[in-house]
Scaffold this active site. Structure first.
Site, PDB file in Angstrom:
ATOM      1  N   LYS A 114       0.819  -1.217   0.000  1.00 45.19           N
ATOM      2  CA  LYS A 114       0.000   0.000   0.000  1.00 45.19           C
ATOM      3  C   LYS A 114       0.848   1.260   0.000  1.00 45.19           C
ATOM      4  O   LYS A 114       0.458   2.279  -0.566  1.00 45.19           O
ATOM      5  CB  LYS A 114      -0.951   0.018   1.200  1.00 45.19           C
ATOM      6  CG  LYS A 114      -2.111  -0.939   1.037  1.00 45.19           C
ATOM      7  CD  LYS A 114      -3.255  -0.586   1.956  1.00 45.19           C
ATOM      8  CE  LYS A 114      -4.472  -1.435   1.661  1.00 45.19           C
ATOM      9  NZ  LYS A 114      -5.499  -1.344   2.690  1.00 45.19           N
ATOM     10  N   LYS A 198      -4.754  -9.043  -7.083  1.00 45.52           N
ATOM     11  CA  LYS A 198      -5.944  -9.215  -6.248  1.00 45.52           C
ATOM     12  C   LYS A 198      -7.066  -8.284  -6.708  1.00 45.52           C
ATOM     13  O   LYS A 198      -6.789  -7.146  -7.080  1.00 45.52           O
ATOM     14  CB  LYS A 198      -5.531  -8.854  -4.811  1.00 45.52           C
ATOM     15  CG  LYS A 198      -6.396  -9.419  -3.726  1.00 45.52           C
ATOM     16  CD  LYS A 198      -5.830  -9.056  -2.378  1.00 45.52           C
ATOM     17  CE  LYS A 198      -5.991  -7.571  -2.100  1.00 45.52           C
ATOM     18  NZ  LYS A 198      -5.650  -7.165  -0.735  1.00 45.52           N
ATOM     19  N   LYS A 201     -10.538  -2.662  -4.227  1.00 47.62           N
ATOM     20  CA  LYS A 201     -11.359  -1.451  -4.288  1.00 47.62           C
ATOM     21  C   LYS A 201     -10.616  -0.328  -4.985  1.00 47.62           C
ATOM     22  O   LYS A 201     -11.219   0.577  -5.532  1.00 47.62           O
ATOM     23  CB  LYS A 201     -11.634  -0.937  -2.864  1.00 47.62           C
ATOM     24  CG  LYS A 201     -12.407  -1.859  -1.991  1.00 47.62           C
ATOM     25  CD  LYS A 201     -12.373  -1.346  -0.546  1.00 47.62           C
ATOM     26  CE  LYS A 201     -13.007  -2.345   0.385  1.00 47.62           C
ATOM     27  NZ  LYS A 201     -12.799  -2.040   1.794  1.00 47.62           N
TER      28      LYS A 201
HETATM   29  P1  TYM Z   1     -10.831  -4.726   3.872  1.00 43.47           P
HETATM   30  O1  TYM Z   1     -11.934  -3.772   3.930  1.00 43.47           O
HETATM   31  O2  TYM Z   1      -9.646  -4.388   3.019  1.00 43.47           O
HETATM   32  O3  TYM Z   1     -11.363  -6.142   3.393  1.00 43.47           O
HETATM   33  C1  TYM Z   1     -12.522  -6.716   3.973  1.00 43.47           C
HETATM   34  C2  TYM Z   1     -12.459  -8.233   3.861  1.00 43.47           C
HETATM   35  O4  TYM Z   1     -12.458  -8.632   2.482  1.00 43.47           O
HETATM   36  C3  TYM Z   1     -11.373  -9.523   2.246  1.00 43.47           C
HETATM   37  N1  TYM Z   1     -10.881  -9.330   0.865  1.00 43.47           N
HETATM   38  C4  TYM Z   1     -10.764 -10.308  -0.038  1.00 43.47           C
HETATM   39  N2  TYM Z   1     -10.993 -11.635   0.036  1.00 43.47           N
HETATM   40  C5  TYM Z   1     -10.774 -12.367  -1.079  1.00 43.47           C
HETATM   41  N3  TYM Z   1     -10.331 -11.839  -2.269  1.00 43.47           N
HETATM   42  C6  TYM Z   1     -10.083 -10.507  -2.384  1.00 43.47           C
HETATM   43  N4  TYM Z   1      -9.677  -9.995  -3.534  1.00 43.47           N
HETATM   44  C7  TYM Z   1     -10.298  -9.683  -1.230  1.00 43.47           C
HETATM   45  N5  TYM Z   1     -10.160  -8.354  -0.995  1.00 43.47           N
HETATM   46  C8  TYM Z   1     -10.525  -8.160   0.296  1.00 43.47           C
HETATM   47  C9  TYM Z   1     -10.317  -9.159   3.278  1.00 43.47           C
HETATM   48  O5  TYM Z   1      -9.441 -10.229   3.529  1.00 43.47           O
HETATM   49  C10 TYM Z   1     -11.180  -8.819   4.480  1.00 43.47           C
HETATM   50  O6  TYM Z   1     -11.513  -9.982   5.211  1.00 43.47           O
HETATM   51  N6  TYM Z   1      -7.824  -5.141   7.711  1.00 43.47           N
HETATM   52  C11 TYM Z   1      -9.146  -5.597   7.363  1.00 43.47           C
HETATM   53  C12 TYM Z   1     -10.224  -4.902   8.152  1.00 43.47           C
HETATM   54  C13 TYM Z   1     -10.143  -5.107   9.638  1.00 43.47           C
HETATM   55  C14 TYM Z   1     -10.354  -6.329  10.339  1.00 43.47           C
HETATM   56  C15 TYM Z   1     -10.244  -6.016  11.724  1.00 43.47           C
HETATM   57  C16 TYM Z   1     -10.625  -7.633   9.926  1.00 43.47           C
HETATM   58  C17 TYM Z   1      -9.921  -4.168  10.576  1.00 43.47           C
HETATM   59  N7  TYM Z   1      -9.971  -4.704  11.840  1.00 43.47           N
HETATM   60  C18 TYM Z   1     -10.375  -7.011  12.700  1.00 43.47           C
HETATM   61  C19 TYM Z   1     -10.768  -8.606  10.913  1.00 43.47           C
HETATM   62  C20 TYM Z   1     -10.642  -8.298  12.276  1.00 43.47           C
HETATM   63  C21 TYM Z   1      -9.336  -5.460   5.863  1.00 43.47           C
HETATM   64  O7  TYM Z   1      -8.561  -5.904   5.088  1.00 43.47           O
HETATM   65  O8  TYM Z   1     -10.402  -4.872   5.393  1.00 43.47           O
END
Ligand code: TYM
Length: 333
Positions: A114, A198, A201
């Site tokens: 990132k 991947k 967003k």
């Molecule tokens: P975020 O918002 O980036 O992603 C949310 C969830 O979507 C999953 N994800 C994917 N899974 C499969 N293929 C993809 N291309 C893909 N893109 C995203 C992510 O693995 C995630 O599960 N850091 C976390 C948010 C967070 C969190 C937490 C999660 C903050 N605190 C505590 C668990 C527990 C995140 O990546 O969000």
């Protein structure tokens, strides 16, 4: 066995099929098991680790909340709230950042991706992002954390932080080390334009992802334009990794129809991609269109969404403020 589930999603717009298949669909299944206690968080404090437009952020917080509900999470059964409404998250993150080691954070691949080439210009928040994530989880004594494959390293760090805290303060098992819940297959959905990247967003091309707000025409168009290769559909798994786009589309199909990759390969072996794409579009439209319509409907009722977040944050705060009080006591405050 009952599980204490915690997970979060960033309200940064463009929630997509990767978020849905990698995480949100799993949230719904866990929510549907009577014995589980589930908490799903709209992680707005994480969102501001990169610059956000305040108006957009507000809109995205509601949209993420609407997406949870439209996908099937029941706010009467699970707690849905946004992180910034529960002060213990920020407090706990600070305390845990004093336990975490710089060497551990330096290994985090998501920060490297990132921050890009110019690391010096990244925010400190982006760097310590995984510590805040550990605070989220540990405040609720979560036993299981459903996430996509890309979050595995952050969860390992969370476990390390919990163990070091417990050792430093001579309190075995005070912070509970959570188990990741990552699907065995299809836990990493790739871009429709590049099977090695991947689905994300932040990809500038909207054609690279199916957004959960896309309508039928958009979904059909994106699948039509999805990258493939000149060969017919594969007939076995051998060498499939050399055809990442085919592998990804077959993975998406398998995940949606709930069958293993081998069975999907057999279903389309040797056929043209166009035939497969028609079927995939149908299934995607069936699954995503109702979610997209429901998100739209819910977004017209802002009060309903704001009330869900307020009620959720009151419930979450009750749990988190108790834990942070005990943490403070333990460290001598
Ligand atoms: P975020 O918002 O980036 O992603 C949310 C969830 O979507 C999953 N994800 C994917 N899974 C499969 N293929 C993809 N291309 C893909 N893109 C995203 C992510 O693995 C995630 O599960 N850091 C976390 C948010 C967070 C969190 C937490 C999660 C903050 N605190 C505590 C668990 C527990 C995140 O990546 O969000």
């Amino acid at each position: 066995m009952s599980k204490k589930i915690f997970s979060g999603v960033q309200p940064t717009g463009n929630l997509h099929l990767g978020n849905y298949l990698g995480a949100i669909k799993n949230f719904v299944e866990l929510n549907n098991k009577k014995e589980n206690e589930c908490i799903f968080c709209v992680v707005d404090l994480h969102a501001i680790t990169v610059k956000q437009d305040p108006k957009e952020l507000k809109k995205n917080i509601r949209e993420t909340t609407a997406t949870f509900i439209a996908s099937g999470i029941d706010p009467k059964k699970s707690i849905i709230f946004n992180q910034s409404m529960v002060p213990a998250h920020s407090e706990c993150a600070w305390i845990l950042s004093c336990v975490s080691r710089i060497g551990w954070l330096n290994r985090m691949t998501q920060f490297k991706e990132k921050a890009g080439k110019d690391k010096e210009k990244a925010s400190i928040g982006l760097y310590s992002y995984p510590v805040l994530m550990a605070a989220d989880i540990l405040l609720y004594d979560a036993t299981h954390v459903p996430v996509g494959d890309d979050q595995k390293q952050h969860l390992e760090l969370c476990r390390d932080i919990a163990q070091k805290f417990n050792n430093d303060f001579d309190s075995p098992n005070f912070l509970k080390t959570p188990e990741p819940l990552i699907q065995k297959e299809f836990s990493r959905i790739m871009s429709l334009k590049d099977g090695l990247k991947k689905m994300s967003k932040s990809d500038p091309s909207d054609l690279s992802r199916i957004n959960l707000t896309d309508n039928k025409e958009q979904i059909i168009n994106k699948i039509k334009k999805a990258k493939t290769d000149p060969m017919p559909m594969p007939s076995d798994q051998k060498n499939l990794s050399e055809r990442p786009e085919a592998e990804n589309l077959l993975g998406i199909y398998s995940s949606l129809v709930n069958q293993n990759l081998e069975k999907s390969i057999n279903d389309f072996s040797g056929k043209n991609f166009s035939e497969f794409k028609d079927k995939l579009s149908d299934i995607l439209v069936n699954e995503i269109e109702p979610v997209s319509k429901e998100i739209e409907r819910l977004l017209n009722d802002q009060k309903y969404l704001d009330d869900i977040l307020l009620e959720g944050s009151i419930k979450a705060d009750k749990i988190a403020s108790k834990k942070i009080k005990n943490i403070k006591q333990l460290i001598g405050f």
